[in-house]
Design an enzyme around this catalytic site. Structure first.
Site, PDB file in Angstrom:
ATOM      1  N   ASP A  76      37.580  -2.253  11.066  1.00  0.00           N
ATOM      2  CA  ASP A  76      36.610  -3.017  10.874  1.00  0.00           C
ATOM      3  C   ASP A  76      35.213  -2.116  11.372  1.00  0.00           C
ATOM      4  OD1 ASP A  76      37.501  -4.925   9.256  1.00  0.00           O
ATOM      5  OD2 ASP A  76      37.979  -6.081  11.216  1.00  0.00           O
ATOM      6  N   THR A 191      32.914 -14.019  12.393  1.00  0.00           N
ATOM      7  CA  THR A 191      34.334 -14.198  12.741  1.00  0.00           C
ATOM      8  C   THR A 191      34.527 -13.040  13.829  1.00  0.00           C
ATOM      9  OG1 THR A 191      34.616 -12.890  10.628  1.00  0.00           O
ATOM     10  CG2 THR A 191      35.003 -15.231  10.698  1.00  0.00           C
ATOM     11  N   SER A 196      34.826 -15.626  19.168  1.00  0.00           N
ATOM     12  CA  SER A 196      35.389 -15.631  20.400  1.00  0.00           C
ATOM     13  C   SER A 196      34.493 -16.320  21.500  1.00  0.00           C
ATOM     14  CB  SER A 196      35.666 -14.171  21.162  1.00  0.00           C
ATOM     15  OG  SER A 196      36.489 -13.434  19.993  1.00  0.00           O
TER      16      SER A 196
END
Length: 292
Positions: A76, A191, A196
């Site tokens: 990513d 996300t 988190s």
């Protein structure tokens, strides 16, 4: 599609055989697939300075003008950096995951790569244009640093001392925080660190800006969801004298000084991501991170 550009994260294990196979497959089908000059080098002292220091795996000067799609081979982080590097070229990005979650990628398994490439060649895909942010660090009324982000712009601390800052939205005072920092993210970035930190999950094709404080010293501190046209200003309080920084998509941290501010708003640029399958958003989340 016939003309491709391959971006590879050479720090990933065993990535070169996969890269060579992609090039061979496309060339056998009569396509072109160019790579960055020097891409075959390992990540060593011989690697270009921008790769070693800033994680750039794309030199925009190497990308041919006729490129129809950039294939991003990595995780990513590689995809995020490619989106920022190529934003001004409006080239669709197709991700092949060789990292951890690979949430931004379409393919992870080796055996799925050839069928996925075939779908690109015959046009069985769609382009999802993702919203991006632009952030500017303002020092003494002048722009000290500026960058774009597909995921998030984050104010964070160095060391153990909490940050003291105010947040303004459209020049109106919104909230005061004593916290480890704050995340300003897009739906795509919801996300990532935002999740988190307890922020909401947002459908990535939507347009909005999410603010999520990081470990705020308040029971009432919560995420705020804003319209995409909102202008967010994060201002360090004058009495604060410790260390802090701003990062764009988790890249190199830019130092902020007391009395500086960071302004964030929607960028005019978008990230065109190639999507192959009509997988429902929540199903994709379940497959990648579970527990939903």
């Amino acid at each position: 599609m016939k003309h491709f550009y391959l971006i590879t994260n050479t720090s990933k294990k065993d990535i070169e055989p996969v890269a060579r196979e992609i090039v061979r497959y496309l060339e056998k089908r009569g396509c072109t697939c160019k790579r960055r000059s020097g891409d075959l080098l390992p990540l060593t002292e011989d690697m270009p300075e921008d790769v070693k220091k800033n994680g750039h795996y794309t030199d925009i000067a190497d990308v041919p003008e006729d490129t129809e799609c950039a294939i991003v081979l990595g995780g990513d982080g590689t995809m995020l950096q490619a989106a920022r590097d190529l934003a001004c070229r409006n080239i669709p990005l197709f991700g092949i995951n060789r990292g951890h979650l690979g949430y931004l990628s379409q393919v992870s398994r080796q055996e799925d790569i050839a069928p996925a490439l075939e779908r690109l060649l015959v046009g069985k895909f769609r382009i999802n244009r993702r919203m991006m942010l632009v952030g500017r660090i303002i020092c003494d009324g002048k722009i000290y640093a500026e960058d774009i982000a597909l995921n998030d712009v984050i104010l964070n601390r160095f060391g153990m001392d909490a940050l003291h800052f105010d947040v303004y939205v459209n020049d109106e005072f919104s909230a005061r925080y004593d916290a480890d920092g704050i995340i300003v993210c897009t739906p795509t970035g919801s996300t990532a660190y935002n999740l988190s930190a307890g922020g909401p999950i947002v459908e990535p094709g939507s347009n909005m800006i999410i603010l999520t404080p990081i470990c705020a010293h308040s029971l009432g501190a919560r995420s705020i969801v804003l319209s995409p046209d909102s202008r967010v200003s994060i201002r360090l309080r004058p009495e604060y004298r410790f260390r802090q920084c701003v990062s764009f998509d988790g890249g190199v941290a830019v130092k902020m000084n007391p009395k500086d501010r960071v302004d964030v708003e929607r960028s005019l640029l978008t990230a065109p991501l190639v999507e192959l399958d009509e997988i429902p958003f929540l199903e994709r989340i379940r497959r990648k991170i579970g527990h939903i």
